[in-house]
Structures are given as structure tokens and as C-alpha cells.
Design an enzyme around this catalytic site. Structure first.
Site, short mmCIF file in Angstrom:
data_model
loop_
_atom_site.label_atom_id
_atom_site.label_comp_id
_atom_site.label_asym_id
_atom_site.label_seq_id
_atom_site.Cartn_x
_atom_site.Cartn_y
_atom_site.Cartn_z
N HIS A 131 1.32 -1.24 0.28
CA HIS A 131 -0.03 -0.15 -0.11
C HIS A 131 0.75 0.82 0.15
CE1 HIS A 131 -3.91 -2.37 0.40
NE2 HIS A 131 -3.18 -3.26 1.47
N ASN A 178 -10.21 -3.43 1.60
CA ASN A 178 -9.72 -2.98 0.48
C ASN A 178 -10.80 -2.93 -1.17
OD1 ASN A 178 -7.00 -3.78 0.35
ND2 ASN A 178 -7.33 -5.79 0.66
N TYR A 220 -0.15 -4.25 11.26
CA TYR A 220 -0.40 -3.38 11.10
C TYR A 220 0.91 -2.46 12.12
CZ TYR A 220 -3.43 -3.80 7.07
OH TYR A 220 -3.54 -4.28 5.77
#
Length: 485
Positions: free
Chosen positions: A54, A127, A337
């Protein structure tokens, strides 16, 4: 109007910002030129490591407004009143390419939303596809390595891409999505967004429900053919960024309607396939979409680096009434993350303006570290519990507890009565029109025929045959045609 004085970062006035200090006219530059050294040193450090995935993204601010009552399912404060608005920031992105890649490429798109709620920031990281390629996070680093640049050739290799997929039959559903007509959105405004994972909602009575999020674009879904995408990427690598920026500047504010699918905890235990498998969707015939509210984007960032590049989304940022599910991929991302942001941005990245809570204040005992804020009471203690009126726990869990049983060990995903890696890929194929099927087959064959090893090609063909006989026959025939040319 009197011009402001240019200064060093320490606040000292700068006499000359055009010429470096030197030993005489035309002589070598002096090490003592503080302004030169400061400018060059700062310039060298202006960029931080790009995201591993990303990396290329765009963002905007907006708000979310509740339009329907969902209080029977969740006690989340920002969803508790029809008409209630919550400020938010959203980041769209491609997945596999680097920061310098083009927008109009065949790739899933990130759809990450940060809600600045009165109970803290809630990050919904998803997504533009409702499913993903794998179902266990231990495979994620290998999957991404196979999709990104090869360490020897320095470019994406069809051999790597399709070899990994050939060993991952559960990827067939997402491959069918990616290679279909929605694989290249015309813009970020013209695509749907999905939470993709299964999450848990808990209501005021403590009842637990499992949910899937669907953001349906109000602009209508528009996509590009392979030929259109190739042409656009060559003309304007920043096509999606340009479109988002200009539409908001013109006052044409993009919006999405949020729907959820809701499954009771009891139904999840006996559903015909594993409802926490990220490679599968819940059929709408079983769990219809229920409207929640409307998301609108109406303000562009003032500084792309500060607000888009440094935006940090973590799926473990929950608020009361929302929590995780047994989805293995989600469980892995709860750690990965936040840890990625600590590496890229530092342990204090949550103090950056775009990441800090806006409707409440962060109160905790985190101190120090690189770029630590000094916005603490100078006498406040940095441990808990303490006797000095520091912040204390609420003793109220954010969500209902998840029941566990069995032995510790490495286990394959639990199989329900109708679990299968290929059935939903076949259903998706059979929903397509004849033209959509033709383009899907062409997109798959266009990549697969480039693979150098026959065994890799055969394993992938077997997946498409297992999904649907016609699907497999068409892909196989087209691959053979392209290899014979």
C-alpha cells in the site's frame, strides 16, 4: 507588508540563503556553514521508508453520518443516533507497487477509514474487494514477496506471481475478482470498499454479532479495460490522485453508503462454511445488506506527506461495541499494522496530527521515544496503578469475549460442512456476462502464458477447472494459443 525573517530551525536569522560559505571567492565550501549543512541534512531525511504494501496512496477528509438505527447490534457511540456525524480521514492505495508506480494498474485497492470518534479513533482497514488471496497471516510475507519485485531481476515476475498462486488454491476466488472487470477501477471514487474481514459488534446488553462492512460508491462502479488502463497509466501515472483531488476542489464530493451484513454468534458456529475465512463472502441471500450511513469526502489534505504518507491505520484501534473475530488474517494484522507504523514513523506516530484523536484526548502512560510530545503534565507519573490521580481502567471490555477450546498447536483453518476453495470462484464466474468472461480469461491467460515452468501453469489451470469446467477449459485453451504464437 513586512516580510517575515527566514531563520534556521533553531530560530536564528539567516543572512544568505542563495550562496554557500566558501574559503574566498571560488574557494572550497566551509564545513562551518550551518545553513548549508542543515538544509542538506534535512533534505536527506525528508522521506521515510515507504510502506512495504500500500505504498502508493491518496487521501482526503470527510465525515460519516448515521442514517439508520443499528443500536440493536452495537453500542458504538458514533453509531448510536440517526443524524450523528463523525469526522474521518480515508486513504486509498494500490497494494503491490512502489511509491513511484502508476495508479491505473491491475491490483487490489486499499480502502482505509479512520473515524475520529468521541471514544477514540476507530480504524477500519479494508480493500475494494470483499475477499483476499490467503486465509492465514503466516503466508502473508511470502505472498507479498511473490507479488513484488524479484530480488535478482528487480521487476515483478509472472513466474513468482503464478507459482505462489499455484500452491495456494484458496487464492482462486480473489484471482477471479482481480482479473475480472473490477480489477482496475476507473478512479478511487468509482469503486466500492469493504472491511473484507469479519468483525464483532456487541450491543448494550452484551449480545455479540459478527459483521461484514460494505461501502457502496454513490458515483457508480466504473472500471477500465486492460487496454484503457495501459494507456491511462502511460499518459498520467497520477490519474487516480488527480481525479480525487480535483473532484473535491470542484465541490463534487464523493460519497459511499455503508451497509453491513450481520450474523449472530450462534449462526456462526454452525454456518455451512467458515464465516471467518477471508477468501469467502457471505451470500446476500443468507445475510442481506443493512444500511448504516453515508460517508462523504469534502476536504483535501494540505500536505500529502504529513497527512497521507504519515497516516497510520491499525485494525486494532477499536472502540467500545466493536472488536475482533476469530478471522486468522485479522488476528495477524492486529499486530502487524501497528508494528509497521512503529518502524516507519516511530513509537510516537499516534501523536501526529492525522493520527491523533480529535474528538477526545489520549490519556496513557507512554512516554519518551523519538519525537515524543511534551504535552504531558510535568509532574505526571509514568506508571500504573498509582496514587496520584492518573488515568485508570474502565473494567468494561470493548466487545464480548470469544470462546476458545482445544489444544495449543498449529492447526489448519477449521472446516465447516461446505468449505471449499473453489466453489465461490465458480459462482462468481457463472454470474458474469459472456463479455465479462471473455475479458477475464484474456487477463488471466495474458499473465499465465508468460510463466516458464509447465508444472506451475498446470497447477493454476487445475484451480480454474475445479472452480468451473467452462472456466478452466477457456483459460487452458487461451494459454495454449498464446504459448504457440
Amino acid at each position: 507588508m513586512t516580510a517575515r525573517t527566514l531563520t534556521t530551525e533553531a530560530g536564528a536569522p539567516i543572512a544568505d540563503n542563495q550562496n554557500s560559505a566558501s574559503a574566498g571567492v571560488g574557494g572550497p565550501i566551509l564545513l562551518q556553514d550551518q545553513q548549508l549543512l542543515e538544509k542538506l541534512a534535512r533534505f536527506n531525511r525528508e522521506r521515510i521508508p515507504e510502506r512495504v504494501v500500500h505504498a502508493r496512496g491518496s487521501g482526503a477528509y470527510g465525515h460519516f453520518e448515521v442514517t439508520d438505527d443499528v443500536t440493536a447490534f452495537t453500542r458504538a457511540d458514533f453509531l448510536n443516533t440517526i443524524g450523528k456525524r463523525t469526522e474521518l480521514f480515508i486513504r486509498f492505495s494500490t497494494v503491490a507497487d512502489s511509491l513511484g508506480g502508476a495508479d491505473a494498474v491491475r491490483d487490489p485497492r486499499g480502502f482505509a477509514v479512520k473515524f475520529y470518534t468521541e471514544e477514540g479513533n476507530y480504524d477500519l482497514v479494508g480493500n475494494n474487494t470483499p475477499v483476499f488471496f490467503i486465509k492465514d497471516p503466516i503466508k502473508f510475507p511470502d505472498f507479498i514477496h511473490s507479488q513484488k519485485r524479484d530480488p535478482f531481476t528487480g521487476k515483478q515476475e509472472p513466474d513468482n506471481v503464478w507459482d505462489f498462486w499455484s500452491h495456494s488454491p484458496e487464492a482462486t476466488h480473489q484471482v477471479t475478482w482481480l482479473m475480472g472487470d473490477r480489477g482496475v477501477p476507473a478512479s478511487y471514487r468509482h469503486m466500492n470498499g469493504y472491511g473484507s474481514h469479519t468483525y464483532q459488534w456487541t450491543n448494550a446488553e452484551g449480545e455479540a454479532f459478527f459483521v461484514k462492512y460494505h461501502f457502496k460508491t454513490n458515483q457508480g462502479v466504473r472500471s477500465l479495460s486492460a487496454e484503457q488502463a495501459q494507456e491511462l497509466a502511460g499518459k498520467d501515472a497520477n490519474s487516480h490522485q488527480t481525479d480525487l483531488l480535483q473532484s473535491i476542489e470542484r465541490g463534487v464530493y464523493p460519497s459511499w453508503t455503508l451497509y453491513v451484513q450481520i450474523m449472530s454468534a450462534a449462526e456462526a458456529a454452525t454456518y455451512r462454511f467458515n464465516p471467518f475465512d477471508l477468501t469467502k463472502v457471505w451470500p446476500h441471500s443468507d445475510y442481506p445488506l443493512q444500511r448504516v450511513g453515508r460517508l462523504v469526502l469534502d476536504r483535501n489534505p494540505d500536505n500529502v506527506f504529513a497527512e497521507v504518507e504519515q497516516a497510520a491505520f491499525s485494525p486494532n484501534n477499536f472502540v467500545p461495541g466493536i472488536g475482533p473475530s476469530p478471522d486468522k488474517m485479522l488476528q495477524g494484522r492486529l499486530f502487524a499494522y501497528a508494528d509497521a507504523h512503529r518502524y516507519r514513523l516511530g513509537v510516537n506516530h499516534t501523536q501526529l496530527a492525522v493520527n491523533a484523536p480529535k474528538a477526545t484526548t489520549a490519556n496513557n502512560y507512554g512516554r519518551d521515544g523519538l519525537m515524543a510530545s511534551n504535552a504531558y503534565d510535568r509532574h505526571a507519573k509514568n506508571y500504573e496503578p498509582n496514587s496520584y490521580d492518573g488515568p485508570v481502567q474502565t473494567d468494561q471490555p470493548l466487545s464480548a469475549p470469544l470462546a476458545v477450546s482445544g489444544h495449543v498447536g498449529t492447526h489448519p483453518a477449521p472446516a465447516h460442512a461446505k468449505d471449499d476453495d473453489f466453489f465461490q470462484a465458480g459462482e462468481l464466474y457463472r454470474l458474469m456476462s459472456e463479455d465479462e468472461k471473455r475479458r477475464l480469461v484474456e487477463n488471466i491467460a495474458g499473465g499465465l502464458f508468460q510463466v516458464g515452468r509447465d508444472d506451475v501453469i498446470e497447477r493454476n489451470l487445475a484451480h480454474f477447472h475445479a472452480a468451473d469446467q467452462d472456466y478452466g477449459k477457456r483459460v487452458e485453451a487461451r494459454v495454449r494459443e498464446l504459448r504457440e504464437d
